[in-house]
Design an enzyme around this catalytic site. Structure first.
Site, mmCIF file in Angstrom:
data_model
loop_
_atom_site.group_PDB
_atom_site.id
_atom_site.type_symbol
_atom_site.label_atom_id
_atom_site.label_comp_id
_atom_site.label_asym_id
_atom_site.label_seq_id
_atom_site.Cartn_x
_atom_site.Cartn_y
_atom_site.Cartn_z
ATOM 1 N N HIS A 28 -11.172 6.633 -6.107
ATOM 2 C CA HIS A 28 -11.455 7.465 -7.280
ATOM 3 C C HIS A 28 -11.739 6.643 -8.542
ATOM 4 O O HIS A 28 -11.077 6.749 -9.567
ATOM 5 C CB HIS A 28 -10.404 8.568 -7.513
ATOM 6 C CG HIS A 28 -8.970 8.180 -7.299
ATOM 7 N ND1 HIS A 28 -8.329 7.261 -8.070
ATOM 8 C CD2 HIS A 28 -8.050 8.621 -6.423
ATOM 9 C CE1 HIS A 28 -7.084 7.144 -7.678
ATOM 10 N NE2 HIS A 28 -6.889 7.949 -6.679
ATOM 11 N N HIS A 82 5.514 10.604 -1.382
ATOM 12 C CA HIS A 82 4.415 10.816 -2.333
ATOM 13 C C HIS A 82 3.376 11.708 -1.671
ATOM 14 O O HIS A 82 2.939 11.429 -0.557
ATOM 15 C CB HIS A 82 3.825 9.454 -2.704
ATOM 16 C CG HIS A 82 2.718 9.489 -3.706
ATOM 17 N ND1 HIS A 82 2.540 10.516 -4.601
ATOM 18 C CD2 HIS A 82 1.719 8.601 -3.960
ATOM 19 C CE1 HIS A 82 1.488 10.274 -5.354
ATOM 20 N NE2 HIS A 82 0.971 9.119 -4.973
ATOM 21 N N GLU A 84 0.243 12.410 -2.541
ATOM 22 C CA GLU A 84 -1.197 12.153 -2.662
ATOM 23 C C GLU A 84 -1.788 11.962 -1.261
ATOM 24 O O GLU A 84 -1.146 11.443 -0.352
ATOM 25 C CB GLU A 84 -1.461 10.937 -3.561
ATOM 26 C CG GLU A 84 -2.931 10.858 -3.966
ATOM 27 C CD GLU A 84 -3.217 9.922 -5.138
ATOM 28 O OE1 GLU A 84 -2.306 9.224 -5.610
ATOM 29 O OE2 GLU A 84 -4.392 9.905 -5.581
ATOM 30 N N ASP A 86 -3.690 10.061 0.346
ATOM 31 C CA ASP A 86 -3.726 8.813 1.112
ATOM 32 C C ASP A 86 -2.408 8.578 1.858
ATOM 33 O O ASP A 86 -2.344 7.731 2.753
ATOM 34 C CB ASP A 86 -4.098 7.598 0.245
ATOM 35 C CG ASP A 86 -3.346 7.530 -1.067
ATOM 36 O OD1 ASP A 86 -2.849 8.562 -1.548
ATOM 37 O OD2 ASP A 86 -3.259 6.414 -1.629
ATOM 38 N N HIS A 148 3.550 7.405 -9.629
ATOM 39 C CA HIS A 148 2.635 7.759 -10.696
ATOM 40 C C HIS A 148 2.245 9.249 -10.660
ATOM 41 O O HIS A 148 1.355 9.649 -11.430
ATOM 42 C CB HIS A 148 1.384 6.869 -10.627
ATOM 43 C CG HIS A 148 0.490 7.161 -9.459
ATOM 44 N ND1 HIS A 148 -0.834 7.532 -9.619
ATOM 45 C CD2 HIS A 148 0.701 7.202 -8.127
ATOM 46 C CE1 HIS A 148 -1.389 7.743 -8.461
ATOM 47 N NE2 HIS A 148 -0.489 7.548 -7.530
ATOM 48 N N ASP A 167 3.760 4.063 -4.051
ATOM 49 C CA ASP A 167 2.658 3.296 -4.655
ATOM 50 C C ASP A 167 3.126 2.095 -5.495
ATOM 51 O O ASP A 167 2.360 1.139 -5.700
ATOM 52 C CB ASP A 167 1.818 4.205 -5.553
ATOM 53 C CG ASP A 167 0.824 5.047 -4.761
ATOM 54 O OD1 ASP A 167 0.462 4.653 -3.639
ATOM 55 O OD2 ASP A 167 0.408 6.105 -5.273
ATOM 56 N N TYR A 195 -4.219 -3.510 -9.437
ATOM 57 C CA TYR A 195 -3.633 -2.221 -9.050
ATOM 58 C C TYR A 195 -2.822 -1.642 -10.214
ATOM 59 O O TYR A 195 -2.947 -0.459 -10.554
ATOM 60 C CB TYR A 195 -2.732 -2.415 -7.818
ATOM 61 C CG TYR A 195 -2.237 -1.121 -7.231
ATOM 62 C CD1 TYR A 195 -2.970 -0.457 -6.254
ATOM 63 C CD2 TYR A 195 -1.054 -0.551 -7.660
ATOM 64 C CE1 TYR A 195 -2.522 0.738 -5.720
ATOM 65 C CE2 TYR A 195 -0.603 0.639 -7.143
ATOM 66 C CZ TYR A 195 -1.341 1.285 -6.166
ATOM 67 O OH TYR A 195 -0.898 2.475 -5.647
ATOM 68 N N HIS A 228 0.886 0.621 -0.128
ATOM 69 C CA HIS A 228 -0.396 -0.087 0.014
ATOM 70 C C HIS A 228 -0.130 -1.589 0.003
ATOM 71 O O HIS A 228 0.694 -2.073 -0.775
ATOM 72 C CB HIS A 228 -1.338 0.198 -1.168
ATOM 73 C CG HIS A 228 -1.750 1.622 -1.321
ATOM 74 N ND1 HIS A 228 -2.652 2.236 -0.489
ATOM 75 C CD2 HIS A 228 -1.404 2.543 -2.242
ATOM 76 C CE1 HIS A 228 -2.837 3.491 -0.890
ATOM 77 N NE2 HIS A 228 -2.086 3.707 -1.949
HETATM 78 FE FE1 FEO Z 1 -0.786 7.776 -5.384
HETATM 79 FE FE2 FEO Z 1 -1.499 5.653 -2.857
HETATM 80 O O1 FEO Z 1 -1.410 7.320 -3.692
#
Ligand code: FEO
Length: 402
Positions: A28, A82, A84, A86, A148, A167, A195, A228
């Site tokens: 994004h 989380h 999100e 991903d 986040h 994250d 990041y 990640h």
């Molecule tokens: Fe906030 Fe890696 O997703």
């Protein structure tokens, strides 16, 4: 061996069972030139538990890695740190296939998962400080709202001294080397900073408080397992210290000159400002938005104390490349900056006002007068730009000394 995807053991009873996305190049708006990984973790407790999942297209890869150590249908609990996509994208498919006894998330996560997937199945909310027995092992939870996302939380496994940090402390880096000590330190430094700058920066005021909370909780941590990139098992102090520094917006004697150009007039001005900044002793980065990506600018801004923004006027506005980076920067909220404005124009010159508005919006203190040049700068105009750069350097130096 039929299964090419293997789990990676990260502690006595915990395995990495995530997926590696070698080809993603856009997250994004954040350019991910080294790809990424979506980290999920399998805790081989009496009640086998999966912590986070992966992006939906990587479902098979994650399930294959799980299957390399245990039948996925033996998983009893799933924890979503989380929501999100991903990390939760394949959660519905996982729940359908393994039918876990219980799925846990934060209070805000429960709402977010429902609004993502509109599931009928119950999800159990966890409060800050809650703990959960897995039989022979235990998990405890810490809400990290707005780090986040509102739903974000950490999960801690005391028996393995292991913090699952979603994250936080992560980076976009596709690698089969799963640990920090296996990756080139320069790449780790660059990708962790990039990041932070592109994802965590707007929430910096909360990061210091979170680090304080983690310290106050007295958690004994040997491994930090983010969602990640590599798992931290060697230089935990290094990444924690960097987060502390970035969160407090510690600045170098450094300025970034961000501009776009049509016929190189604004570029000539940018170069003159850069020369003035350097003559004043500042470290300088000139970044033309005709070439640089917005993510790279934000990376350079992470430790900069000043920004000079320049654009010609095109159809009564700044160039679209500048609108892009300014919009991105406004969202990421770099604070505590000095700023300067410059640009060329032909007949109306509205770009200067838009650039001044940007500085005002991010709360930067503007230094010197805006320099506007009609068509092409002459030697006098370039000297004015040079002087503006020198002034910006001297004001930044004074500020850093105070
Ligand atoms: Fe906030 Fe890696 O997703």
């Amino acid at each position: 061996m039929k299964n090419i995807f293997r789990a990676v053991k990260i502690s006595d009873r915990v395995y990495w069972v995530g997926a590696i996305d070698w080809t993603i190049r856009d997250f994004h708006g954040y350019t991910t030139r080294r790809g990424s990984s979506y980290n999920a973790y399998l805790v081989l407790a009496d009640k086998i538990t999966l912590i986070d999942t992966v992006k939906a297209p990587f479902y098979e890869e994650m399930m294959s890695r799980i299957a390399s150590v245990v039948d996925p249908r033996k998983i009893r609990h799933v924890i979503s740190n989380h929501s999100e996509m991903d990390h939760s994208g394949c959660l519905p498919a996982v729940m359908d296939f393994i039918s876990p006894e219980k799925v846990f998330t934060s209070i805000m996560g429960m709402k977010a998962l429902q609004e993502h997937f509109h599931m009928s199945r119950e999800i159990i909310p966890l409060k800050d400080g809650d703990s959960l027995s897995l039989g022979n092992l235990n998990l405890s939870f810490m809400e990290t709202r707005m780090l986040h996302w509102p739903d974000s939380m950490f999960t801690y496994l005391p028996e393995e001294k292991l913090l699952f940090s979603q994250d936080a402390f992560g980076m976009h880096l596709a690698s089969l080397e799963r640990f920090d000590d296996e990756v080139d330190p320069d790449i780790l430094d660059f990708e962790a900073a990039t990041y932070y700058a592109n994802i965590i920066l707007p929430y910096s005021p909360l990061v210091g408080k979170l680090l304080d909370r983690v310290e106050a909780a007295g958690l004994n941590i040997n491994i930090i397992a983010p969602d990640h990139g590599p798992i931290w098992r060697k230089d935990l102090a290094g990444i924690l210290g960097k987060y502390r520094r970035w969160a407090t917006r510690t600045q170098d004697f450094k300025a970034v000159v961000v501009y776009a150009t049509m016929w190189h007039s604004t570029e000539m001005m940018a170069k003159a400002i850069g020369e003035g900044l350097a003559a004043g002793g500042a470290k300088v980065k000139l970044m033309s938005m005709n070439q640089f990506h917005r993510s790279d600018v934000v990376y350079e801004m992470l430790d900069a104390g000043a920004i000079a923004v320049g654009s010609p006027t095109l159809n009564n506005h700044i160039l679209p490349q500048m609108a892009d980076i300014l919009t991105y920067l406004k969202g990421l909220k770099p604070t505590n900056l000095l700023g300067a404005v410059f640009g060329s124009y032909g007949w109306s010159g509205e770009s200067a006002r838009e650039l001044e508005g940007f500085l005002s919006e991010i709360g930067a203190d503007k230094v010197g007068e805006t320099i506007k040049v009609r068509y092409v700068p002459d030697a006098d105009a370039l000297m004015k730009c040079y002087s503006l750069g020198s002034l910006l350097a001297s004001k930044l130096w004074e500020k850093l000394q105070s």
